[in-house]
Design an enzyme around this catalytic site. Sequence first.
Site, PDB file in Angstrom:
ATOM      1  CG  PHE A  29      34.299 -47.363  -0.231  1.00 18.08           C
ATOM      2  CD1 PHE A  29      33.476 -47.956   0.707  1.00 18.08           C
ATOM      3  CD2 PHE A  29      34.364 -47.937  -1.490  1.00 18.08           C
ATOM      4  CE1 PHE A  29      32.728 -49.089   0.407  1.00 18.08           C
ATOM      5  CE2 PHE A  29      33.623 -49.067  -1.809  1.00 18.08           C
ATOM      6  CZ  PHE A  29      32.807 -49.643  -0.854  1.00 18.08           C
ATOM      7  CG  LEU A  30      40.711 -46.681   3.001  1.00 17.50           C
ATOM      8  CD1 LEU A  30      41.660 -46.986   4.150  1.00 17.50           C
ATOM      9  CD2 LEU A  30      41.042 -45.326   2.386  1.00 17.50           C
ATOM     10  N   GLY A  33      44.840 -48.741  -4.154  1.00 18.65           N
ATOM     11  CA  GLY A  33      45.491 -47.476  -4.489  1.00 18.65           C
ATOM     12  C   GLY A  33      45.870 -46.720  -3.215  1.00 18.65           C
ATOM     13  CG  HIS A  34      42.820 -45.114  -0.693  1.00 20.52           C
ATOM     14  ND1 HIS A  34      41.690 -45.729  -1.180  1.00 20.52           N
ATOM     15  CD2 HIS A  34      42.629 -43.786  -0.864  1.00 20.52           C
ATOM     16  CE1 HIS A  34      40.845 -44.814  -1.621  1.00 20.52           C
ATOM     17  NE2 HIS A  34      41.386 -43.626  -1.448  1.00 20.52           N
ATOM     18  CD  GLN A  58      37.467 -33.373  -2.336  1.00 24.23           C
ATOM     19  OE1 GLN A  58      38.164 -33.045  -1.374  1.00 24.23           O
ATOM     20  NE2 GLN A  58      37.882 -34.278  -3.203  1.00 24.23           N
ATOM     21  CG  MET A 181      42.785 -50.166  -8.114  1.00 28.53           C
ATOM     22  SD  MET A 181      42.728 -51.260  -6.726  1.00 28.53           S
ATOM     23  CE  MET A 181      43.320 -52.741  -7.518  1.00 28.53           C
TER      24      MET A 181
HETATM   25  O1  PAF Z   1      42.048 -37.555  -3.429  1.00 33.34           O
HETATM   26  C1  PAF Z   1      41.209 -37.525  -2.506  1.00 33.34           C
HETATM   27  O2  PAF Z   1      40.748 -38.549  -1.992  1.00 33.34           O
HETATM   28  C2  PAF Z   1      40.745 -36.178  -1.968  1.00 33.34           C
HETATM   29  O3  PAF Z   1      40.651 -35.243  -2.995  1.00 33.34           O
HETATM   30  C3  PAF Z   1      41.607 -35.667  -0.809  1.00 33.34           C
HETATM   31  C4  PAF Z   1      43.035 -35.389  -1.251  1.00 33.34           C
HETATM   32  C5  PAF Z   1      41.629 -36.675   0.336  1.00 33.34           C
HETATM   33  C6  PAF Z   1      41.043 -34.344  -0.277  1.00 33.34           C
HETATM   34  O4  PAF Z   1      39.742 -34.499   0.184  1.00 33.34           O
END
Ligand code: PAF
Length: 282
Positions: A29-30, A33-34, A58, A181
């Site tokens: 879901f970019l 920021g990405h 996580q 973002m």
């Molecule tokens: O920052 C994130 O999107 C996540 O914590 C990562 C680093 C991709 C690990 O799942």
Amino acid sequence: MKVVGSLDAMRAARASLPDPLGLVPTMGFLHEGHLSLVRHARAECASVAASIFVNPTQFAPTEDLSSYPRDLDRDLEMLEAEGVDLVWTPSEDEMYPAGFQTWVTVETLTRPLEGAHRPGHFRGVTTVVAKLFNAFQPQRAYFGQKDAQQAVVVRCMAMDLDFPLQVIICPTVREADGLAMSSRNSYFDPQQRQAAVVLFQALSRASEAFDSGEREADKLRQLMTETLAGEELARLEYISVAHPDTLEELSGPIDSGLLSMAVFIGKVRLIDNMLVGEQRES
Ligand code: PAF
């Protein structure tokens, strides 16, 4: 751009990419920021790889794993347009096969801040990031300052486990009004979206006070708390002025610090931060 699902296919594709390889790990879901991480990688590396994996380990059971926004086709179009060479989109079974029971834990740095409110979160992050580092064997890996504690924790993990790579932390990318973002911004209704800017306002107020000579950590915390209290849709989870490297909470006068906070706007939990003081290298 090559898009692969299995670890074997990923390793084969990676083997043909020239070094240095820059890796941008994502949960999809970019947003800009990405893309800024990808652009940093593109500028500094001979080849660029990204991963898209919503990492279940996580997320706590109470968190938004099942509703986490996803749009793989759009993500792949965006990565292709940025000149990414390789994308790995592993399944949960590929990442965590039956019998999986090995975890990577960073101890002290994961206790305060996010770690105190999201038990197990960083164990999931460091485990998946270690697996990504092993799988891709990148020379550089790119993370955002927006997740300040994650950046410190991942850097420590890479150093402690002797991963032969550089962890690069890139500046937070913000909307025009200052909201950092985040994929989670897509959850907001218009009123909540407007309220969400209060995190940036609170951090800016404390950062400006620091720049004007205010050095007392308590006073900086107070300025942030007061600003947040002025937004009725905001519910504060924590506010912090911490040492930028050790993440220990600071008191008394400070020369530098990491201002950070977690705030609920409705059901959406946002985090944001700013560094104050000595110019810090990434
Ligand atoms: O920052 C994130 O999107 C996540 O914590 C990562 C680093 C991709 C690990 O799942």
